[in-house]
Motif scaffolding. Structure first.
Motif, PDB file in Angstrom:
ATOM      1  N   HIS A   1       0.814  -1.213   0.000  1.00 12.87           N
ATOM      2  CA  HIS A   1       0.000   0.000   0.000  1.00 12.87           C
ATOM      3  C   HIS A   1       0.851   1.268   0.000  1.00 12.87           C
ATOM      4  CE1 HIS A   1      -3.555  -2.436   0.673  1.00 12.87           C
ATOM      5  NE2 HIS A   1      -2.932  -3.034   1.669  1.00 12.87           N
ATOM      6  N   GLY A   2       2.157   1.114  -0.061  1.00 19.13           N
ATOM      7  CA  GLY A   2       3.036   2.270  -0.075  1.00 19.13           C
ATOM      8  C   GLY A   2       3.430   2.749   1.306  1.00 19.13           C
TER       9      GLY A   2
ATOM     10  N   LEU B   1       3.848   0.568 -13.841  1.00 18.10           N
ATOM     11  CA  LEU B   1       2.684   1.047 -14.585  1.00 18.10           C
ATOM     12  C   LEU B   1       2.002   2.171 -13.826  1.00 18.10           C
ATOM     13  CD1 LEU B   1       1.138  -2.395 -15.642  1.00 18.10           C
ATOM     14  CD2 LEU B   1       2.769  -0.998 -16.896  1.00 18.10           C
ATOM     15  N   VAL B   2       1.453   3.116 -14.572  1.00 20.83           N
ATOM     16  CA  VAL B   2       0.735   4.244 -13.970  1.00 20.83           C
ATOM     17  C   VAL B   2      -0.739   4.143 -14.354  1.00 20.83           C
ATOM     18  CG1 VAL B   2       0.515   6.749 -13.842  1.00 20.83           C
ATOM     19  CG2 VAL B   2       2.785   5.704 -14.031  1.00 20.83           C
ATOM     20  N   PHE B   3      -1.602   4.186 -13.344  1.00 18.72           N
ATOM     21  CA  PHE B   3      -3.048   4.123 -13.563  1.00 18.72           C
ATOM     22  C   PHE B   3      -3.694   5.413 -13.044  1.00 18.72           C
ATOM     23  CE2 PHE B   3      -1.665  -0.269 -13.267  1.00 18.72           C
ATOM     24  CZ  PHE B   3      -2.343  -0.877 -14.313  1.00 18.72           C
ATOM     25  N   SER B   4      -4.600   5.959 -13.834  1.00 16.39           N
ATOM     26  CA  SER B   4      -5.387   7.120 -13.414  1.00 16.39           C
ATOM     27  C   SER B   4      -6.806   6.639 -13.163  1.00 16.39           C
ATOM     28  CB  SER B   4      -5.360   8.210 -14.486  1.00 16.39           C
ATOM     29  OG  SER B   4      -4.065   8.724 -14.650  1.00 16.39           O
ATOM     30  N   LEU B   5      -7.224   6.675 -11.900  1.00 19.63           N
ATOM     31  CA  LEU B   5      -8.520   6.121 -11.515  1.00 19.63           C
ATOM     32  C   LEU B   5      -9.399   7.199 -10.901  1.00 19.63           C
ATOM     33  CD1 LEU B   5      -7.091   2.932  -9.763  1.00 19.63           C
ATOM     34  CD2 LEU B   5      -7.843   3.137 -12.130  1.00 19.63           C
ATOM     35  N   GLY B   6     -10.700   6.959 -10.947  1.00 19.41           N
ATOM     36  CA  GLY B   6     -11.646   7.885 -10.344  1.00 19.41           C
ATOM     37  C   GLY B   6     -11.464   7.940  -8.848  1.00 19.41           C
TER      38      GLY B   6
ATOM     39  N   LEU C   1       1.645   7.776  -5.176  1.00 20.28           N
ATOM     40  CA  LEU C   1       0.210   8.067  -5.158  1.00 20.28           C
ATOM     41  C   LEU C   1       0.015   9.581  -5.202  1.00 20.28           C
ATOM     42  CD1 LEU C   1      -2.436   6.334  -2.948  1.00 20.28           C
ATOM     43  CD2 LEU C   1      -2.424   8.805  -3.154  1.00 20.28           C
ATOM     44  N   LYS C   2      -0.738  10.047  -6.206  1.00 22.95           N
ATOM     45  CA  LYS C   2      -0.992  11.484  -6.343  1.00 22.95           C
ATOM     46  C   LYS C   2      -2.476  11.733  -6.573  1.00 22.95           C
ATOM     47  CE  LYS C   2       3.497  12.802  -8.313  1.00 22.95           C
ATOM     48  NZ  LYS C   2       4.178  13.402  -9.499  1.00 22.95           N
ATOM     49  N   ARG C   3      -2.975  12.786  -5.986  1.00 24.51           N
ATOM     50  CA  ARG C   3      -4.367  13.199  -6.193  1.00 24.51           C
ATOM     51  C   ARG C   3      -4.391  14.461  -7.033  1.00 24.51           C
ATOM     52  NH1 ARG C   3      -3.983  12.079  -0.718  1.00 24.51           N
ATOM     53  NH2 ARG C   3      -5.160  10.279   0.035  1.00 24.51           N
ATOM     54  N   LYS C   4      -5.235  14.469  -8.047  1.00 21.18           N
ATOM     55  CA  LYS C   4      -5.398  15.653  -8.880  1.00 21.18           C
ATOM     56  C   LYS C   4      -6.839  15.740  -9.331  1.00 21.18           C
ATOM     57  CE  LYS C   4      -3.507  18.161 -12.836  1.00 21.18           C
ATOM     58  NZ  LYS C   4      -2.557  18.121 -13.968  1.00 21.18           N
TER      59      LYS C   4
ATOM     60  N   VAL D   1       2.495   1.854  -9.981  1.00 20.89           N
ATOM     61  CA  VAL D   1       2.516   0.512  -9.400  1.00 20.89           C
ATOM     62  C   VAL D   1       3.737  -0.258  -9.889  1.00 20.89           C
ATOM     63  CG1 VAL D   1       1.238  -1.646  -9.171  1.00 20.89           C
ATOM     64  CG2 VAL D   1       0.010   0.518  -9.335  1.00 20.89           C
ATOM     65  N   GLY D   2       4.411  -0.921  -8.951  1.00 20.45           N
ATOM     66  CA  GLY D   2       5.520  -1.799  -9.289  1.00 20.45           C
ATOM     67  C   GLY D   2       5.088  -3.253  -9.187  1.00 20.45           C
ATOM     68  N   LEU D   3       5.361  -4.030 -10.234  1.00 25.52           N
ATOM     69  CA  LEU D   3       4.990  -5.451 -10.242  1.00 25.52           C
ATOM     70  C   LEU D   3       5.999  -6.231 -11.073  1.00 25.52           C
ATOM     71  CD1 LEU D   3       3.614  -5.772 -13.318  1.00 25.52           C
ATOM     72  CD2 LEU D   3       1.769  -4.571 -12.173  1.00 25.52           C
ATOM     73  N   PHE D   4       5.846  -7.566 -11.082  1.00 25.49           N
ATOM     74  CA  PHE D   4       6.795  -8.413 -11.807  1.00 25.49           C
ATOM     75  C   PHE D   4       6.078  -9.297 -12.821  1.00 25.49           C
ATOM     76  CE2 PHE D   4       9.085  -7.140  -8.091  1.00 25.49           C
ATOM     77  CZ  PHE D   4      10.414  -7.064  -8.496  1.00 25.49           C
ATOM     78  N   ALA D   5       6.716  -9.434 -13.979  1.00 32.79           N
ATOM     79  CA  ALA D   5       6.184 -10.294 -15.043  1.00 32.79           C
ATOM     80  C   ALA D   5       7.363 -10.951 -15.767  1.00 32.79           C
ATOM     81  CB  ALA D   5       5.343  -9.478 -16.015  1.00 32.79           C
TER      82      ALA D   5
END
Length: 230
Positions: A130-131, A160-165, A198-201, A209-213
């Motif tokens: 969760h950071g 990856l960067v996600f922009s969510l509501g 994590l940023k709010r705008k 997000v950091g993940l492995f593939a």
């Protein structure tokens, strides 16, 4: 005498800091940097104790009783915090020498799973999925079971960067995103999802997000699938 003590102390302090900075900026292999890390910490401890011994002998030989009383009171006041710092430093050197806490490794301590983001002289920082960052002193860490989740050299790290509501419950939103990522066929479930930023705008929440593939070529597939089902 005081000028001599301050001059030598300042020279040693600045010299050690500059040398540490030089080592960090060099392109040595990680294995050599790891050995230098705990070796320099031990060298700093030895030099610090030697400097204190030299100051005491200098004051004693000068028969400066006022300074001797001052040093004695300082010793009494700082004996407990000094002992704690030296104890943490020594246990940190021990753990680093065993390569139990390499920077960037994913480990688990008391059911807290995360990535090591900083290894200082006296403690380390562990960042969970969760950071959130927790700090562990090396002495307390030495009495705990450290479970390494492995290097997974065959895996590649993706960011990856996600922009969510934006919602009022951010933790619920992050948990949902993690589940969506782990449900994709390309993300390794053996490694935790790390919320690195994590940023709010306005009404949007931007999450890095950091993940492995197995390969970075799956970045677009993962992002497209998550955004479609989110």
């Amino acid at each position: 005498m005081i000028v001599k003590i301050i001059t030598l102390g300042s020279f040693l302090f600045v010299g050690l800091k500059l040398f540490n900075l030089f080592i960090k900026r060099t392109s040595f292999p990680n294995r050599i940097k790891r050995h230098l890390d705990y070796s320099l910490a031990f060298a700093e401890l030895v030099i610090g104790l030697a400097f204190i011994s030299w100051v005491v002998m200098l004051v004693y030989n000068a028969r400066n009783y006022f300074m001797l009383i001052f040093l004695g009171i300082s010793f009494i006041l700082f004996i407990v915090p000094g002992f704690i710092l030296i104890r943490d430093l020594l246990f940190g050197i021990f753990l680093k020498a065993q390569n139990k806490i390499p920077l960037g490794a994913v480990i688990e301590i008391d059911d807290n799973k995360g990535k090591i983001t900083k290894t200082g002289n006296f403690s380390l920082n562990l960042q969970d999925a969760h950071g959130s960052i927790k700090t562990y002193s090396y002495y307390k860490l030495n009495s705990k079971v450290i479970s390494s989740l492995g290097d997974h050299r065959e895996l590649e790290k993706l960011e990856l960067v996600f922009s969510l509501g934006h919602t009022s419950n951010i933790n619920e939103l992050i948990s949902k995103l993690e589940k969506q990522l782990l449900n994709t066929p390309w993300v390794a479930v053996s490694q935790p999802i790390i919320i690195e930023q994590l940023k709010r705008k306005d009404d949007l929440l931007s999450l890095k997000v950091g993940l492995f593939a197995l390969s970075k070529k799956y970045e677009e597939n993962i992002k497209a699938m998550v955004e479609k089902n989110f």
